[in-house]
Design a protein around this motif. Structure first.
Motif, PDB file in Angstrom:
ATOM      1  N   TYR A  78      -6.995  -4.822   6.650  1.00  0.00           N
ATOM      2  CA  TYR A  78      -7.657  -3.574   6.256  1.00  0.00           C
ATOM      3  C   TYR A  78      -8.763  -3.232   7.237  1.00  0.00           C
ATOM      4  O   TYR A  78      -8.942  -2.067   7.609  1.00  0.00           O
ATOM      5  N   TYR A  79      -9.503  -4.244   7.675  1.00  0.00           N
ATOM      6  CA  TYR A  79     -10.583  -3.981   8.624  1.00  0.00           C
ATOM      7  C   TYR A  79     -10.029  -3.460   9.948  1.00  0.00           C
ATOM      8  O   TYR A  79     -10.564  -2.505  10.517  1.00  0.00           O
ATOM      9  N   CYS A  95     -12.902   3.048   1.832  1.00  0.00           N
ATOM     10  CA  CYS A  95     -11.969   4.101   1.423  1.00  0.00           C
ATOM     11  C   CYS A  95     -10.559   3.548   1.290  1.00  0.00           C
ATOM     12  O   CYS A  95      -9.846   3.846   0.325  1.00  0.00           O
ATOM     13  N   LEU A  96     -10.144   2.714   2.240  1.00  0.00           N
ATOM     14  CA  LEU A  96      -8.804   2.113   2.183  1.00  0.00           C
ATOM     15  C   LEU A  96      -8.657   1.200   0.970  1.00  0.00           C
ATOM     16  O   LEU A  96      -7.619   1.199   0.300  1.00  0.00           O
ATOM     17  N   LEU A  97      -9.697   0.443   0.665  1.00  0.00           N
ATOM     18  CA  LEU A  97      -9.642  -0.455  -0.488  1.00  0.00           C
ATOM     19  C   LEU A  97      -9.625   0.332  -1.795  1.00  0.00           C
ATOM     20  O   LEU A  97      -8.918  -0.037  -2.750  1.00  0.00           O
ATOM     21  N   GLU A  98     -10.376   1.426  -1.863  1.00  0.00           N
ATOM     22  CA  GLU A  98     -10.399   2.258  -3.062  1.00  0.00           C
ATOM     23  C   GLU A  98      -9.050   2.919  -3.303  1.00  0.00           C
ATOM     24  O   GLU A  98      -8.677   3.190  -4.444  1.00  0.00           O
ATOM     25  N   SER A 137      -0.768  -3.029  -3.644  1.00  0.00           N
ATOM     26  CA  SER A 137      -1.447  -2.600  -2.416  1.00  0.00           C
ATOM     27  C   SER A 137      -0.994  -1.229  -1.931  1.00  0.00           C
ATOM     28  O   SER A 137      -1.471  -0.757  -0.897  1.00  0.00           O
ATOM     29  N   TYR A 138      -0.103  -0.580  -2.672  1.00  0.00           N
ATOM     30  CA  TYR A 138       0.363   0.762  -2.309  1.00  0.00           C
ATOM     31  C   TYR A 138      -0.845   1.682  -2.148  1.00  0.00           C
ATOM     32  O   TYR A 138      -1.728   1.730  -3.009  1.00  0.00           O
ATOM     33  N   SER A 139      -0.900   2.410  -1.051  1.00  0.00           N
ATOM     34  CA  SER A 139      -2.036   3.282  -0.757  1.00  0.00           C
ATOM     35  C   SER A 139      -1.741   4.707  -1.218  1.00  0.00           C
ATOM     36  O   SER A 139      -0.809   5.340  -0.718  1.00  0.00           O
ATOM     37  N   VAL A 140      -2.516   5.199  -2.167  1.00  0.00           N
ATOM     38  CA  VAL A 140      -2.298   6.542  -2.694  1.00  0.00           C
ATOM     39  C   VAL A 140      -2.776   7.579  -1.692  1.00  0.00           C
ATOM     40  O   VAL A 140      -3.639   7.308  -0.851  1.00  0.00           O
TER      41      VAL A 140
END
Length: 208
Positions: A78-79, A95-98, A137-140
């Protein structure tokens, strides 16, 4: 897959901050962190040594990683993704984690904690834009519709949501209790994230 099986309250005590890993208990007077805010272990109440600069950065990274329930390798990925995006790296990381589906399910109130929300996703109770998704972990994306799967709506825990979740929604999400549906109106911004995390320390940790 590796996972932590010990007491999650020890994580909050170790990091010296509430990570809200236990659902409603974290908001009550019975919260372990309120009763015993010292680090776990027999030497937890002893005077703490002054932490080095590296130690401060490490603890901030661990606090963020544990709050979102992400493994070490996942967090590093993620980083790297955040560092390759335009804008401020630390804010991009949060933002990616949220935007993780399990976090969005938690924010919408479908799960009492991120761990419970992750289990709800894994068991196939969540649909994104009408299609069942079981990847936490799907990113909305902006405009996505998050809903309870049709076959799961009769469960008591989801029926109760029609009367409201009792949780304050972040500005980037909206919730329709009647239809058990949430929508992603925008990408989260730093001011919308309520966790007490100094993301700049995490950037400094990975920039060594």
């Amino acid at each position: 897959m590796a996972r932590y099986t010990g007491s999650v309250c020890r994580m909050c005590r170790r990091e010296g901050a509430k990570l809200f890993l236990k659902g409603d208990k974290c908001y009550s007077q019975k919260c372990t962190f309120n009763v015993r805010p010292t680090p776990p272990g027999q030497h937890g109440q002893a005077r703490q040594r002054k932490m080095s600069e590296y130690g401060i950065q490490l603890r901030e990274k661990q606090k963020c990683r544990r709050a979102y329930g992400v493994l070490e390798v996942q967090f590093a990925r993620y980083y790297q993704k955040a560092a390759n995006m335009r804008g401020v790296t630390g804010e991009n990381l949060l933002c990616l984690l949220e935007r993780r589906l399990d976090n969005v399910v938690y924010r919408l109130g479908f799960g009492a904690s991120r761990a419970q929300a992750r289990q709800i996703v894994l068991h196939g109770h969540i649909c994104v834009n009408g299609k069942r998704v079981n990847i936490p972990s799907y990113s909305v994306k902006e405009g996505d519709k998050i809903s309870i799967a049709e076959g799961s709506r009769d469960q008591e825990r989801f029926k109760a949501l029609r009367e409201g979740t009792g949780r304050t929604l972040p500005k980037w999400l909206t919730f329709d209790g009647e239809n058990l549906t949430g929508s992603v109106d925008a990408f989260p911004r730093r001011e919308d994230i309520d966790l007490t995390i100094n993301e700049q320390l995490i950037v400094e940790y990975y920039s060594r």
